[in-house]
Design a protein around this motif. Structure first.
Motif, PDB file in Angstrom:
ATOM      1  N   THR A 233       1.120  -0.944  -0.034  1.00 40.20           N
ATOM      2  CA  THR A 233       0.116  -0.362  -0.214  1.00 40.20           C
ATOM      3  C   THR A 233       0.610   1.625   0.002  1.00 40.20           C
ATOM      4  O   THR A 233       2.035   1.736   0.327  1.00 40.20           O
ATOM      5  CB  THR A 233      -0.897   0.239   1.104  1.00 40.20           C
ATOM      6  OG1 THR A 233      -1.696  -1.683   1.279  1.00 40.20           O
ATOM      7  CG2 THR A 233      -2.009   0.853   0.831  1.00 40.20           C
ATOM      8  N   PRO A 234       0.738   2.177  -1.277  1.00 38.32           N
ATOM      9  CA  PRO A 234       1.496   3.458  -0.906  1.00 38.32           C
ATOM     10  C   PRO A 234       1.220   4.178  -0.118  1.00 38.32           C
ATOM     11  O   PRO A 234       0.303   3.892   0.387  1.00 38.32           O
ATOM     12  CB  PRO A 234       1.004   4.078  -2.231  1.00 38.32           C
ATOM     13  CG  PRO A 234      -0.151   3.779  -2.320  1.00 38.32           C
ATOM     14  CD  PRO A 234      -0.540   2.639  -2.131  1.00 38.32           C
ATOM     15  N   GLU A 235       2.300   5.099   1.098  1.00 39.10           N
ATOM     16  CA  GLU A 235       2.583   5.808   1.816  1.00 39.10           C
ATOM     17  C   GLU A 235       0.742   7.520   0.613  1.00 39.10           C
ATOM     18  O   GLU A 235       1.236   7.344  -0.262  1.00 39.10           O
ATOM     19  CB  GLU A 235       3.669   6.663   1.819  1.00 39.10           C
ATOM     20  CG  GLU A 235       4.036   7.817   2.559  1.00 39.10           C
ATOM     21  CD  GLU A 235       4.708   8.552   2.579  1.00 39.10           C
ATOM     22  OE1 GLU A 235       5.837   8.025   3.567  1.00 39.10           O
ATOM     23  OE2 GLU A 235       5.041   9.710   1.351  1.00 39.10           O
ATOM     24  N   ILE A 236       0.593   7.808   1.950  1.00 38.95           N
ATOM     25  CA  ILE A 236      -0.250   8.767   1.576  1.00 38.95           C
ATOM     26  C   ILE A 236       0.278  10.231   2.527  1.00 38.95           C
ATOM     27  O   ILE A 236       0.824  10.094   3.804  1.00 38.95           O
ATOM     28  CB  ILE A 236      -1.804   8.593   2.218  1.00 38.95           C
ATOM     29  CG1 ILE A 236      -2.605   7.944   2.303  1.00 38.95           C
ATOM     30  CG2 ILE A 236      -2.268  10.021   1.608  1.00 38.95           C
ATOM     31  CD1 ILE A 236      -2.767   7.494   0.218  1.00 38.95           C
ATOM     32  N   LEU A 237       0.575  10.816   1.817  1.00 37.03           N
ATOM     33  CA  LEU A 237       1.717  12.241   2.649  1.00 37.03           C
ATOM     34  C   LEU A 237       1.035  13.426   1.742  1.00 37.03           C
ATOM     35  O   LEU A 237       0.324  13.759   1.012  1.00 37.03           O
ATOM     36  CB  LEU A 237       3.172  12.565   1.229  1.00 37.03           C
ATOM     37  CG  LEU A 237       3.647  13.556   1.661  1.00 37.03           C
ATOM     38  CD1 LEU A 237       4.125  13.487   2.712  1.00 37.03           C
ATOM     39  CD2 LEU A 237       4.981  13.581   0.381  1.00 37.03           C
ATOM     40  N   SER A 238       1.000  13.927   3.279  1.00 37.93           N
ATOM     41  CA  SER A 238      -0.075  15.526   3.450  1.00 37.93           C
ATOM     42  C   SER A 238       0.463  16.615   3.707  1.00 37.93           C
ATOM     43  O   SER A 238       1.767  16.545   3.847  1.00 37.93           O
ATOM     44  CB  SER A 238      -1.062  15.324   4.387  1.00 37.93           C
ATOM     45  OG  SER A 238      -2.206  13.837   3.793  1.00 37.93           O
ATOM     46  N   PRO A 239      -0.238  17.846   3.320  1.00 39.74           N
ATOM     47  CA  PRO A 239       0.522  18.855   3.417  1.00 39.74           C
ATOM     48  C   PRO A 239       0.094  19.156   4.773  1.00 39.74           C
ATOM     49  O   PRO A 239      -0.931  19.281   5.173  1.00 39.74           O
ATOM     50  CB  PRO A 239       0.043  19.976   2.099  1.00 39.74           C
ATOM     51  CG  PRO A 239      -1.271  19.201   2.129  1.00 39.74           C
ATOM     52  CD  PRO A 239      -1.547  17.862   2.041  1.00 39.74           C
ATOM     53  N   VAL A 240       0.988  19.934   5.665  1.00 35.82           N
ATOM     54  CA  VAL A 240       1.078  21.029   6.430  1.00 35.82           C
ATOM     55  C   VAL A 240       0.960  22.046   7.038  1.00 35.82           C
ATOM     56  O   VAL A 240       2.974  22.337   6.860  1.00 35.82           O
ATOM     57  CB  VAL A 240       1.417  19.798   7.846  1.00 35.82           C
ATOM     58  CG1 VAL A 240       2.064  21.190   9.300  1.00 35.82           C
ATOM     59  CG2 VAL A 240       1.302  18.233   8.357  1.00 35.82           C
ATOM     60  N   GLY A 241       0.718  23.051   7.329  1.00 38.48           N
ATOM     61  CA  GLY A 241       1.078  24.870   7.432  1.00 38.48           C
ATOM     62  C   GLY A 241       1.147  25.038   8.664  1.00 38.48           C
ATOM     63  O   GLY A 241       1.310  26.211   9.367  1.00 38.48           O
TER      64      GLY A 241
END
Length: 840
Positions: free
Chosen positions: A3-11
């Motif tokens: 399963t691929p990594e889910i990479l999310s944006p954070v600010g």
């Protein structure tokens, strides 16, 4: 495939919580002071530490986006910044600058580094060339299709990361100079001015085309790749990336949740459309699959829209005194936000729905009395652009403690009467902690310890980040232990596990003296006239170049068939001939390079890393161009080591930065572009095909680029010419040329031995006069002001210094974070940062 990594944006903190509690496997955060989102809030080191600890506590990785170009004078500051941040143990740095990648590896060889999409990696050859930089992962250009990804995947064992959701830049990342050339706000420095979202007039063969409601000609719709996730999983793509460090926490929550479910096979094809509509309510310029399925010049851009408008509801059918009837099958509820648009003149009015009633032909909507209902007329299009109910649902996913992520623990319990009770807890990541009771187990008179009673006490974990998976008891006999002992054991174990999950081993970091090389001690040769090279983009321009003091003529044509005859003409004039590669190389596009190899020019102007790898062993003399983004001496040194004889510095450098680079390296190996039209957008999107044909690609567009000359006109009236290259990619050039004439004397003193003039669409006579003006300047027959005055005669909009003398420094545009104050308001301020992260 895994399963691929889910990479999310954070600010912000809320975005971090939204990502963590909706299934993100990793998040990316801007490097304090240096990242590609200059408008994002600036993090202090303590804040960054707390965020990293929080993410690690929940088993989520943290990548720091260090994805900008680095200028020479910043290198010592970069070393200082790394000395502060490396001990925080981010899981990886995402970098654009080759020199920075090299510096991080020198400082901390154990530190993981990823190649940013800003590095413009679109082929396996570029990955092979950069092997010595030790980058574990490559973020592929957004323009790489799934079929092209498959060819790259088959050619490398490196991890691959691709964007699947969010805003699309019309220009290749790392190759956009529009903000720099038009306003001095470099996209390669995190200061994108969003020039692609502006409206432009289309000028065809000198005449303005009536485009009707089509104004935003280079503003792509947002990417939504939900439907394509199974194909990416099948390819073995390691990471699916969501764009949006300037978006809302609700956006992060919705996108993360959707892509996590889809990657796990929990979101079936039949539900993808509806989920996409939900995401569109939160933020959307319209959704399309971008370039995942290859180019489609008719669908990539919706030229009517350039900002968030939500999802289409339908057409306004009727307007009455009390409301509006919209022909929509999408449900609407009170509180939703609706905007009505008339694209013919740009009119847009919006308001919050007061009541919504389903009728046979659609939905009847009423609004507050203050709403200017008279502006709404039949035929307007309605869009649903906000949903408080959906927003509240998404916000609850990371604010409601009952819905937050928990780390399941397995408790193993053992003991016998007369001895202590021993409890060990294990988490899914291999961490374990154990504790024993202070009091001995007693024979039970009644209510002996059981798996049920142990689960009730040990599972009282609501105040922690943990949950109970199960209890495995091997207690011998009927034994009793007071609950306060079990509580103490539970507290000790969860505290130890919290620290174990946050902790990272220390990393060895070298000093600045060990990492930064000594300044170049090469002395410029005296009495040597620098060489003047000329780049032509039209074969007819060669007619004006005879009998001039030119070293090399570079050929940069749309059609490879022109190179052979043109090269013969150049050599007949007594000049060396060079041929330029395309700025982008994708799988299956080696034909252009093979033509260059076969023609054996005197040199090749190399514009991308993949081409450098392909030509490295060809025996041809290689000159690196501006698009390799050499902005500091570390990058210059690495590129020269790869076989380049000379190198053109990045066009992101202003005069001061260019001079600093020349002082810090062997300036005799630099080639400075003295006069050119800055190549602003470099696009997979073809404006010719999109607006002068009905074709979706080169296969069916009829090649209008061969029949028409096209420019985009901005609202200030400036024309920006467009030109297609050999692979049908478009470059938009700044219509006003930039001259470095005033810098030439100082650059010569520093030892710069090669200067370049670039033509665009000039006729042969005009280009000849420009070359003559710079030749006179280089040999001392005229001064810079005289040269510029002479050049102005041939330029429709004059000659400018461009951004060469723009000395504004990179800066973040938002105030620093104050979230630690927020923490201190809700959590014991006496706790350590790590403990506060755990308490959250």
């Amino acid at each position: 495939m895994g399963t691929p990594e889910i990479l999310s944006p954070v600010g912000t903190w809320d975005m971090l919580r939204a990502a963590v509690h909706n299934g993100a496997d990793a998040v990316y955060i801007g490097m304090p002071g240096f990242n590609a989102r200059g408008r994002a809030a600036t993090l202090e080191t303590a804040e960054l530490r707390a965020m990293i600890d929080y993410a690690h506590l929940y088993g989520v990785k943290v990548f720091l986006a260090f994805n900008i170009l680095i200028f020479e004078r910043e290198l010592p500051d970069i070393v200082d910044a790394l000395h502060e941040v490396l001990p925080l143990r981010p899981d990886a740095f995402i970098v654009q600058d080759i020199g920075l990648a090299r510096l991080i590896r020198r400082m901390a060889p154990e530190q993981e580094v990823h190649a940013s999409t800003q590095m413009t990696v679109t082929n396996a050859e570029a990955i092979e060339l950069t092997e010595d930089l030790g980058m574990r992962r490559y973020v592929l250009g957004r323009e790489v299709s799934i079929s092209e990804m498959g060819r790259i995947r088959a050619a490398t064992t490196k991890e691959l990361e691709v964007f699947v959701h969010g805003a699309l830049c019309v220009s290749y990342s790392g190759q956009c100079l529009t903000s720099e050339s038009l306003g001095g706000r470099s996209a390669n420095r995190g200061q994108c001015a969003q020039s692609c979202r502006l409206d432009y007039d289309l000028i065809v063969d000198g005449e303005a085309r009536d485009m009707g409601e089509r104004r935003y000609l280079v503003s792509p719709q947002d990417l939504c790749g939900l439907a394509d996730v199974p194909r990416l999983v099948e390819l073995g793509i390691e990471s699916l990336k969501i764009e949006g460090r300037l978006k809302s926490p609700e956006y992060v929550a919705g996108a993360t949740q959707a892509y996590k479910e889809r990657s796990l096979g929990l979101l079936p094809d039949s539900e993808v459309g509806q989920r996409s509509l939900e995401l569109g309510r939160v933020y959307s310029r319209g959704f399309f699959s971008g370039w995942l399925d290859g180019v489609n010049h008719q669908k990539l851009v919706d030229p009517r829209i350039s900002s968030h408008h939500g999802i289409p509801l339908g057409e306004v059918l009727r307007v009455g005194k009390d409301g509006v009837l919209v022909g929509s099958i999408e449900p609407v509820v009170a509180g939703d936000g609706v905007v009505f648009r008339r694209f013919s003149d740009g009119l847009a009015v919006g308001a919050t729905v007061h009541t919504a009633a389903r009728e046979r032909m659609g939905w009847r909507l009423t609004f507050d009395r203050a709403f200017p209902l008279h502006h709404v007329v039949p035929g307007m299009e309605a869009f649903l652009n906000s949903s408080p109910r959906l927003g509240a649902e998404l916000r609850g996913s990371f604010t409601d403690r009952q819905r937050m992520k928990r780390i399941p623990l397995v408790f193993s319990v053992s003991g016998e009467a007369g001895g202590p009770l021993t409890v060990e807890a294990r988490d899914p990541d291999g961490n374990s902690a154990a504790a024993t009771s202070a009091a001995a187990l007693q024979p039970a008179q009644r209510a002996p310890l059981s798996e049920e009673s142990l689960a009730e006490e040990l599972g009282a974990l609501a105040g922690t980040v943990f949950s109970l998976a199960r209890v495995e008891s091997s207690v011998k006999g009927a034994c009793f232990l007071h609950n306060r002992e079990l509580k103490e054991i539970r507290r000790n174990i969860t505290a130890e596990l919290t620290q174990l999950r946050i902790a990272r081993p220390a990393i060895a970091i070298r000093s600045a003296r060990e990492c930064l090389p000594e300044r170049s001690s090469v002395q410029p040769a005296s009495g040597v006239l620098p060489v003047l090279n000329v780049l032509v983009r039209e074969i007819d321009q060669l007619e004006g170049l005879s009998s001039l003091p030119i070293g090399t003529v570079y050929l940069d044509f749309e059609f490879g068939k022109e190179y052979g005859p043109a090269a013969e003409r150049v050599r007949a004039m007594g000049y060396q001939v060079g041929i330029a590669t395309t700025r982008i190389l994708k799988p299956g596009e080696l034909a252009h390079l093979k033509v260059i190899e076969r023609l054996r020019p005197d040199c090749v102007l190399v514009r991308n890393l993949g081409a450098l790898r392909f030509l490295k062993e060809s025996g041809l003399r290689l000159i690196g161009d501006f698009s390799l983004n050499a902005a500091n001496s570390l990058s210059v040194a690495w590129l020269l080591e790869k076989g380049l004889q000379r190198l053109a510095p990045s066009y992101d450098l202003n005069a001061e930065q260019l001079l600093e680079l020349a002082r810090a390296t062997d300036a005799s190996r630099l080639e400075v572009t003295a006069h050119h039209y800055i190549p602003a957008f470099h696009m997979e999107h073809c404006v010719f095909a999109a607006f002068l044909s009905a074709g979706s690609s080169y296969r069916d567009c009829g090649r209008p680029c061969e029949r028409h000359r096209v420019a985009l006109r901005d609202k200030q009236g400036a024309l920006h010419p467009l030109k297609a290259d050999a692979e049908c990619r478009n470059t938009m050039f700044n219509g006003v040329p930039q001259s470095a004439a005033k810098l030439i004397p100082e650059l010569r003193e520093l030892g710069v031995a090669a200067f370049r003039i670039e033509g665009l669409f000039e006729d042969a006579g005009s280009l000849r006069r420009k070359v003559s003006a710079y030749a006179s300047l280089l040999c001392g027959e005229s001064g810079a002001l005289e040269a510029i005055a002479a050049l102005g005669i041939d330029e429709k909009y004059g000659v400018t210094d461009g951004q060469l003398y723009n000395i504004r420094a990179y800066r973040d545009r938002k105030k620093p974070f104050t979230a630690l104050n927020e923490l201190e308001g809700s959590v014991d301020p006496g706790l350590s940062v790590a403990a506060r992260a755990g308490a959250l």
